[in-house]
Design a protein around this motif. Sequence first.
Motif, mmCIF file in Angstrom:
data_model
loop_
_atom_site.group_PDB
_atom_site.id
_atom_site.type_symbol
_atom_site.label_atom_id
_atom_site.label_comp_id
_atom_site.label_asym_id
_atom_site.label_seq_id
_atom_site.Cartn_x
_atom_site.Cartn_y
_atom_site.Cartn_z
ATOM 1 N N GLY A 58 0.793 -1.225 0.000
ATOM 2 C CA GLY A 58 0.000 0.000 0.000
ATOM 3 C C GLY A 58 0.822 1.270 0.000
ATOM 4 N N GLN A 59 2.005 1.221 -0.623
ATOM 5 C CA GLN A 59 2.903 2.383 -0.623
ATOM 6 C C GLN A 59 3.165 2.934 -2.034
ATOM 7 N N LEU A 60 2.211 2.773 -2.927
ATOM 8 C CA LEU A 60 2.424 3.262 -4.294
ATOM 9 C C LEU A 60 2.573 4.777 -4.340
ATOM 10 N N SER A 61 1.844 5.483 -3.508
ATOM 11 C CA SER A 61 1.975 6.946 -3.491
ATOM 12 C C SER A 61 3.389 7.344 -3.094
ATOM 13 N N GLU A 62 3.926 6.683 -2.072
ATOM 14 C CA GLU A 62 5.292 6.975 -1.637
ATOM 15 C C GLU A 62 6.303 6.609 -2.731
ATOM 16 N N PHE A 63 6.039 5.510 -3.430
ATOM 17 C CA PHE A 63 6.918 5.108 -4.528
ATOM 18 C C PHE A 63 6.966 6.192 -5.604
ATOM 19 N N GLU B 121 6.116 9.361 -5.353
ATOM 20 C CA GLU B 121 6.688 10.600 -4.818
ATOM 21 C C GLU B 121 8.212 10.524 -4.763
ATOM 22 N N SER B 122 8.739 9.373 -4.388
ATOM 23 C CA SER B 122 10.190 9.212 -4.306
ATOM 24 C C SER B 122 10.836 9.336 -5.679
ATOM 25 N N CYS B 123 10.221 8.720 -6.671
ATOM 26 C CA CYS B 123 10.765 8.798 -8.027
ATOM 27 C C CYS B 123 10.701 10.220 -8.569
ATOM 28 N N GLN B 124 9.563 10.873 -8.375
ATOM 29 C CA GLN B 124 9.376 12.195 -8.973
ATOM 30 C C GLN B 124 10.144 13.289 -8.239
ATOM 31 N N ARG C 137 6.447 -1.315 -15.874
ATOM 32 C CA ARG C 137 5.413 -0.888 -14.933
ATOM 33 C C ARG C 137 5.940 0.087 -13.884
ATOM 34 N N GLY C 138 7.133 -0.144 -13.373
ATOM 35 C CA GLY C 138 7.683 0.721 -12.334
ATOM 36 C C GLY C 138 8.128 2.059 -12.880
ATOM 37 N N PHE C 139 8.802 2.056 -14.030
ATOM 38 C CA PHE C 139 9.246 3.305 -14.653
ATOM 39 C C PHE C 139 8.045 4.157 -15.041
ATOM 40 N N MET C 140 7.015 3.520 -15.606
ATOM 41 C CA MET C 140 5.817 4.258 -16.028
ATOM 42 C C MET C 140 5.142 4.940 -14.842
ATOM 43 N N ALA C 141 4.940 4.200 -13.771
ATOM 44 C CA ALA C 141 4.266 4.760 -12.599
ATOM 45 C C ALA C 141 5.131 5.797 -11.908
ATOM 46 N N GLY C 142 6.430 5.499 -11.798
ATOM 47 C CA GLY C 142 7.307 6.356 -11.014
ATOM 48 C C GLY C 142 7.668 7.655 -11.688
#
Length: 300
Positions: free
Chosen positions: A42-47, A49-52, A250-255
Motif C-alpha cells: 500500500g505504498q504506491l503513493s510513496e513510490f 513521490e520518491s521517483c518524482q 510498470r515501475g518506470f511508467m508509474a514512477g
Amino acid sequence: MQHLHSVLSEAQTRLIANPSPDIIDWLAKELGASYDQASSTGQLSEFRESCQAHPLSEVFLLDPYSRRAYDKPRGYAGDAVMLDYIYRPNLGELDGLASVVHRATTSLPNAKSILWRRDYLAGLIHDYMGSRECAEVLSVASGHMRELDALRETTTDTNVRFSVLDQDETSIAEAKGEYSEFAIEGRVASFAALIKERRPTASYDLIYSAGLFDYLPKAPAVTLIKAMFARLKSGGMLSVGNFTRDSHGRGFMAGFMDWCLIYRDEDDMRALAEAACPKASYKIFRDQPRNVVYLEIYAD
C-alpha cells in the motif's frame, strides 16, 4: 523505500558516467521490483513521490514521450500522439541525455509490445479481408489506427470497412486523412456509447480494442465485452489486450511518467471472458515480448 533510493542514485551515477539505454533498461527492471513491493504494501503513493522527487525525474522528462505521459495534454497518458513516438520514431531532434532516454523508452520491451500489437491487429484484419467479400471491422478507442501502416505493408487490397469509435475527434480525423484508401466511418464517443445502445444497429466480422482495457476496472470491462460480443456476426471475433502485472516498464511508467494502468494476467482475462460470455469459446495468450495478455472471443 531505502532500496529504491539506492537504485535511483546508482542509476544517476551510471547515466552521468556513461549514458546508455542499457542503464535505463536495468533501472526499469529494478523499478518493477520496487513497484511490486510498494503495491503489495500500500505504498504506491510513496513510490511515485520518491521517483518524482529524485533529480533523475528532470532528466527523464526531457524525453518527449515521457513528458507527454506526465503532462497528459488530452487528459490521460498513452494518447495517440504519444504512441506515435513508438510507431513513427524521429530521433534526430534530440541530443544528449534526452536522446538516450527517448531511445530507451521507445524501444525497450514495453514499446516492442506496442509494435507487436500493431502487427497483430493488422494480421487479424488481413485474415478477415481474405475470407470476406468486404470485411466489417469495429475499432473501439481507435486512436490513430497505426495498424493500418502494417496492413499497407501486407496487402494493397482495400476490401474492408472500418467503423471507429474514439472520444478524441482529432484522432479520428488523423486516421481518416492518413488512410484515405480505406472506408473509415468515425464516431466521436467513449466506449460507453456501445454499452448504452440497447439494440445494436450494426454487426461486424472483427471487433477490437487495442489499449482501452488497461484503464477499465472489472465491471465496465465485462459490460463492454458483452456489448462488443453482441455486435459480432456469425464466425466473427473480438480481441482485447491488457498489459500484464509483470510487464517490463510498470515501475518506470508509474514512477517517472505518472502513467498508471490496471494490470491483468491470464486468470484475470479468463475471469472477464467467463463473466461476459460464459458460453462462448475463447483463447488467451501473451504477445511475443511477454508484456501484454490477449483475449480473443469467437462467435459461432
